[in-house]
Design a protein around this motif. Structure first.
Motif, PDB file in Angstrom:
ATOM      1  N   LEU A  81     -16.893  -7.974  -2.868  1.00 18.50           N
ATOM      2  CA  LEU A  81     -17.537  -9.078  -2.168  1.00 18.50           C
ATOM      3  C   LEU A  81     -18.580  -8.586  -1.178  1.00 18.50           C
ATOM      4  O   LEU A  81     -18.462  -7.497  -0.624  1.00 18.50           O
ATOM      5  CB  LEU A  81     -16.477  -9.906  -1.440  1.00 18.50           C
ATOM      6  CG  LEU A  81     -15.385 -10.488  -2.338  1.00 18.50           C
ATOM      7  CD1 LEU A  81     -14.322 -11.177  -1.500  1.00 18.50           C
ATOM      8  CD2 LEU A  81     -15.989 -11.478  -3.327  1.00 18.50           C
ATOM      9  N   PRO A  82     -19.623  -9.397  -0.939  1.00 20.32           N
ATOM     10  CA  PRO A  82     -20.657  -9.005   0.039  1.00 20.32           C
ATOM     11  C   PRO A  82     -20.087  -9.004   1.445  1.00 20.32           C
ATOM     12  O   PRO A  82     -19.160  -9.749   1.758  1.00 20.32           O
ATOM     13  CB  PRO A  82     -21.717 -10.095  -0.124  1.00 20.32           C
ATOM     14  CG  PRO A  82     -20.962 -11.282  -0.657  1.00 20.32           C
ATOM     15  CD  PRO A  82     -19.902 -10.711  -1.547  1.00 20.32           C
ATOM     16  N   VAL A  83     -20.630  -8.157   2.289  1.00 22.55           N
ATOM     17  CA  VAL A  83     -20.192  -8.095   3.681  1.00 22.55           C
ATOM     18  C   VAL A  83     -21.296  -8.641   4.583  1.00 22.55           C
ATOM     19  O   VAL A  83     -22.482  -8.536   4.246  1.00 22.55           O
ATOM     20  CB  VAL A  83     -19.819  -6.645   4.074  1.00 22.55           C
ATOM     21  CG1 VAL A  83     -18.587  -6.199   3.330  1.00 22.55           C
ATOM     22  CG2 VAL A  83     -20.983  -5.680   3.814  1.00 22.55           C
ATOM     23  N   PRO A  84     -20.963  -9.224   5.736  1.00 24.32           N
ATOM     24  CA  PRO A  84     -19.588  -9.454   6.190  1.00 24.32           C
ATOM     25  C   PRO A  84     -18.943 -10.636   5.465  1.00 24.32           C
ATOM     26  O   PRO A  84     -19.618 -11.608   5.117  1.00 24.32           O
ATOM     27  CB  PRO A  84     -19.761  -9.750   7.677  1.00 24.32           C
ATOM     28  CG  PRO A  84     -21.109 -10.375   7.770  1.00 24.32           C
ATOM     29  CD  PRO A  84     -21.950  -9.663   6.747  1.00 24.32           C
ATOM     30  N   LEU A  85     -17.643 -10.545   5.251  1.00 22.93           N
ATOM     31  CA  LEU A  85     -16.938 -11.588   4.519  1.00 22.93           C
ATOM     32  C   LEU A  85     -16.929 -12.919   5.257  1.00 22.93           C
ATOM     33  O   LEU A  85     -16.725 -13.971   4.640  1.00 22.93           O
ATOM     34  CB  LEU A  85     -15.487 -11.156   4.254  1.00 22.93           C
ATOM     35  CG  LEU A  85     -15.265  -9.977   3.304  1.00 22.93           C
ATOM     36  CD1 LEU A  85     -13.772  -9.790   3.053  1.00 22.93           C
ATOM     37  CD2 LEU A  85     -15.998 -10.185   1.992  1.00 22.93           C
ATOM     38  N   THR A  86     -17.130 -12.900   6.572  1.00 29.05           N
ATOM     39  CA  THR A  86     -17.136 -14.153   7.327  1.00 29.05           C
ATOM     40  C   THR A  86     -18.218 -15.109   6.837  1.00 29.05           C
ATOM     41  O   THR A  86     -18.118 -16.320   7.038  1.00 29.05           O
ATOM     42  CB  THR A  86     -17.334 -13.877   8.823  1.00 29.05           C
ATOM     43  OG1 THR A  86     -18.460 -13.011   9.005  1.00 29.05           O
ATOM     44  CG2 THR A  86     -16.087 -13.218   9.429  1.00 29.05           C
ATOM     45  N   ARG A  87     -19.233 -14.587   6.157  1.00 31.02           N
ATOM     46  CA  ARG A  87     -20.297 -15.451   5.629  1.00 31.02           C
ATOM     47  C   ARG A  87     -19.766 -16.445   4.605  1.00 31.02           C
ATOM     48  O   ARG A  87     -20.320 -17.527   4.435  1.00 31.02           O
ATOM     49  CB  ARG A  87     -21.397 -14.598   4.987  1.00 31.02           C
ATOM     50  CG  ARG A  87     -22.246 -13.824   5.988  1.00 31.02           C
ATOM     51  CD  ARG A  87     -23.301 -12.999   5.263  1.00 31.02           C
ATOM     52  NE  ARG A  87     -24.091 -12.210   6.194  1.00 31.02           N
ATOM     53  CZ  ARG A  87     -24.981 -11.285   5.826  1.00 31.02           C
ATOM     54  NH1 ARG A  87     -25.176 -11.045   4.526  1.00 31.02           N
ATOM     55  NH2 ARG A  87     -25.661 -10.615   6.731  1.00 31.02           N
ATOM     56  N   LEU A  88     -18.674 -16.068   3.923  1.00 33.95           N
ATOM     57  CA  LEU A  88     -18.089 -16.976   2.935  1.00 33.95           C
ATOM     58  C   LEU A  88     -17.722 -18.308   3.575  1.00 33.95           C
ATOM     59  O   LEU A  88     -17.816 -19.359   2.933  1.00 33.95           O
ATOM     60  CB  LEU A  88     -16.831 -16.344   2.307  1.00 33.95           C
ATOM     61  CG  LEU A  88     -17.033 -15.080   1.472  1.00 33.95           C
ATOM     62  CD1 LEU A  88     -15.670 -14.475   1.135  1.00 33.95           C
ATOM     63  CD2 LEU A  88     -17.806 -15.408   0.203  1.00 33.95           C
ATOM     64  N   PHE A  89     -17.293 -18.265   4.819  1.00 27.35           N
ATOM     65  CA  PHE A  89     -16.851 -19.478   5.511  1.00 27.35           C
ATOM     66  C   PHE A  89     -17.954 -20.050   6.407  1.00 27.35           C
ATOM     67  O   PHE A  89     -18.026 -21.263   6.583  1.00 27.35           O
ATOM     68  CB  PHE A  89     -15.603 -19.155   6.339  1.00 27.35           C
ATOM     69  CG  PHE A  89     -14.462 -18.659   5.521  1.00 27.35           C
ATOM     70  CD1 PHE A  89     -13.542 -19.546   4.963  1.00 27.35           C
ATOM     71  CD2 PHE A  89     -14.293 -17.305   5.249  1.00 27.35           C
ATOM     72  CE1 PHE A  89     -12.493 -19.095   4.185  1.00 27.35           C
ATOM     73  CE2 PHE A  89     -13.263 -16.846   4.464  1.00 27.35           C
ATOM     74  CZ  PHE A  89     -12.345 -17.743   3.929  1.00 27.35           C
TER      75      PHE A  89
END
Length: 334
Positions: A321-329
């Motif tokens: 997964l792309p970082v940072p993972l917080t972007r998903l949310f």
């Protein structure tokens, strides 16, 4: 250095429900570990298993080694020597511990006398007064003669911490110790726990659903979801670069007011709710709520794997997964 507490592949079943599944962690002397997750993650049950306080009918298997001894299968008589003398427990509800018909000082003195055989009543009460003074209760001698209902919520929590620490245990479990307190008192209680830990050298396991309380109050963090470990590692590394989507979702949803005002976006959140233990999905339990889940995630539960020095993660898509993972949310809240 050998860990003070070493938990390996812990499983707990309560009334036929597999509530804790494959939890492993270590705690070294003087270290603070935070166990984080939503309600139903199995955090408190794990702590109670270590202390021999599981509810009637519960069963556990795996390994729990404390002080070099295996405690899974140990008789309750052995646990009675462990609790209070070498370990202690701070609950989230002080009134569940403090009796309304005895003064606070009497109850702390009883905690002393239950461990220090032969100590007199006056000496035990003096120790109780000293313990209340240690946790910052003003005029401790007078307050020791008061009843719990005469204390504020913050004072009651301080008294329970004093009771837990009065016999200088090696390991303390604090289960949501600030839940019912306002933010200012929360910060005071967490600082107090840290100060006493450094003063006595005791190890601390801080159980919380609030990731925001972890920074500055723990060395390492274990994230749990639906009874399973999701991610673990040093606090600073987990916060700056989470490896599991669930951890990233918890971090993204922290209410950072200045950030929300600057961006004008609503606060990110994790959609849905944790699954019921009676209806766990066959694959990754977080998959139904995960914005990065694929069909393969729904087949088998992910096993914890070493991702870097001192860090583990349980995710089928780790490293993809792309970082940072917080972007998903964060993107979902845009």
């Amino acid at each position: 250095m050998r860990p003070l507490l070493d938990v390996r592949d812990l499983h707990i079943t309560v009334r036929g429900l597999h509530a804790v599944r494959g939890v492993s962690f270590t705690v070294r002397a003087g270290e603070a570990l935070a166990v984080v997750g939503e309600s139903g993650a199995g955090k408190s049950l794990t702590a109670r298993a270590v202390l021999g306080l599981l509810p009637a009918g519960a069963e556990m298997r795996g390994s729990v080694r404390f002080g070099g001894r295996e405690w899974v299968g140990a008789p309750q008589s052995a646990y009675r020597e462990l609790r209070g003398r070498r370990t202690a427990f701070v609950p989230q509800d002080a009134l569940s511990v403090l009796s309304p018909v005895h003064t606070v000082g009497e109850q702390l003195a009883l905690a002393v006398r239950s461990v220090r055989r032969g100590i007199g009543r006056k000496a035990a009460f003096a120790a109780a007064v000293a313990a209340l003074d240690r946790v910052g209760i003003a005029d401790a001698g007078r307050r020791a003669r008061a009843y719990p209902h005469e204390f504020s919520g913050g004072m009651r929590q301080r008294a329970v911490i004093a009771m837990a620490m009065i016999n200088e245990p090696e390991l303390v479990f604090a289960d949501e110790p600030t839940t019912a307190l306002d933010p200012t008192v929360q910060a005071q209680i967490l600082t107090l726990l840290g100060d006493i830990r450094k003063e006595t050298g005791a190890a601390l396991v801080l159980i919380t659903h609030d990731l925001g309380t972890v920074v500055g109050h723990a060395d390492r963090v274990l994230v749990m979801y639906a009874g399973r470990p999701v991610e673990s590692g040093p606090v600073a590394e987990v916060f700056t670069a989470p490896l599991a989507p669930y951890t990233a979702g918890l971090i993204a949803s922290l209410p950072l007011v200045h950030t929300a005002r600057a961006t004008g976006r609503r606060l990110p959140s994790i959609a849905g709710a944790p699954p019921s233990l009676s209806a766990l999905p066959p694959g990754c339990a977080f998959a139904p709520r995960c914005p990065a889940a694929e069909h393969s995630c729904t087949k088998t539960p992910p096993e914890p794997a070493v991702a870097a020095a001192g860090r583990t993660v349980a995710c089928h898509r780790r490293g993809e997964l792309p970082v940072p993972l917080t972007r998903l949310f964060e993107e979902s809240a845009a």
